[in-house]
Motif scaffolding. Structure first.
Motif, short mmCIF file in Angstrom:
data_model
loop_
_atom_site.label_atom_id
_atom_site.label_comp_id
_atom_site.label_asym_id
_atom_site.label_seq_id
_atom_site.Cartn_x
_atom_site.Cartn_y
_atom_site.Cartn_z
N UNK A 1 25.73 9.95 -8.41
CA UNK A 1 24.98 10.39 -7.24
C UNK A 1 25.49 11.63 -6.54
N UNK A 2 26.30 12.44 -7.22
CA UNK A 2 26.80 13.66 -6.59
C UNK A 2 26.26 14.88 -7.31
N UNK A 3 26.04 15.92 -6.54
CA UNK A 3 25.69 17.19 -7.16
C UNK A 3 26.97 17.85 -7.64
N UNK A 4 26.86 18.69 -8.63
CA UNK A 4 28.04 19.36 -9.16
C UNK A 4 28.71 20.23 -8.11
N UNK A 5 27.95 20.75 -7.16
CA UNK A 5 28.50 21.61 -6.13
C UNK A 5 29.52 20.90 -5.24
N UNK A 6 29.38 19.60 -5.09
CA UNK A 6 30.28 18.85 -4.20
C UNK A 6 31.74 19.05 -4.62
N UNK A 7 32.02 18.87 -5.89
CA UNK A 7 33.40 19.03 -6.37
C UNK A 7 33.68 20.44 -6.86
N UNK A 8 32.76 21.02 -7.59
CA UNK A 8 33.04 22.30 -8.23
C UNK A 8 33.13 23.44 -7.24
#
Length: 92
Positions: free
Chosen positions: A80-87
Motif C-alpha cells: 500500500x505504499x507508493x515508491x516515492x514514500x521510501x525512494x
C-alpha cells in the motif's frame, strides 16, 4: 560519508531484526540501503525501513533506498505504499 547496507534477498522477520540492529549501529550517520537483491519484502521489513526513514529525518541525516529490485517495488505496492514514500525520503 554515506554507509551503504546491502539488504538480504529475503526481508522477513528474522532479517528485519538484523536490519534493525544494523541501522541502530549507524544512527546519526548518512545511510543508503541497497535493495537490489530483495526477492521478498515482508510488512515487518517495510516497517523497519519506514521507522528508520522517520528517525533519520528527525535527526536530519540522509536515508535512502538505492537499486530497488522489481520485487521490492512490487512489495511496496502490495503493502500500500507508493515508491516515492521510501525512494524520495518522504515522511509519512
Amino acid at each position: 560519508m554515506t554507509h551503504t547496507v546491502k539488504i538480504d534477498e529475503t526481508l522477513d522477520i528474522q532479517n528485519s531484526i538484523r536490519l534493525l540492529e544494523t541501522l541502530t549501529k549507524y544512527r546519526g550517520e548518512e545511510i543508503a540501503l541497497d535493495c537490489s537483491d530483495v526477492k521478498y519484502l515482508s510488512a515487518c521489513g517495510l516497517q523497519v525501513m519506514l521507522s528508520a526513514l522517520n528517525t533519520w529525518g528527525k535527526d536530519q541525516f540522509s536515508f535512502g533506498i538505492i537499486n530497488p529490485s522489481n520485487v521490492f517495488m512490487d512489495g511496496l505496492a502490495i503493502l500500500g505504499l507508493s515508491s516515492e514514500t521510501l525512494l524520495e525520503g518522504q515522511n509519512i
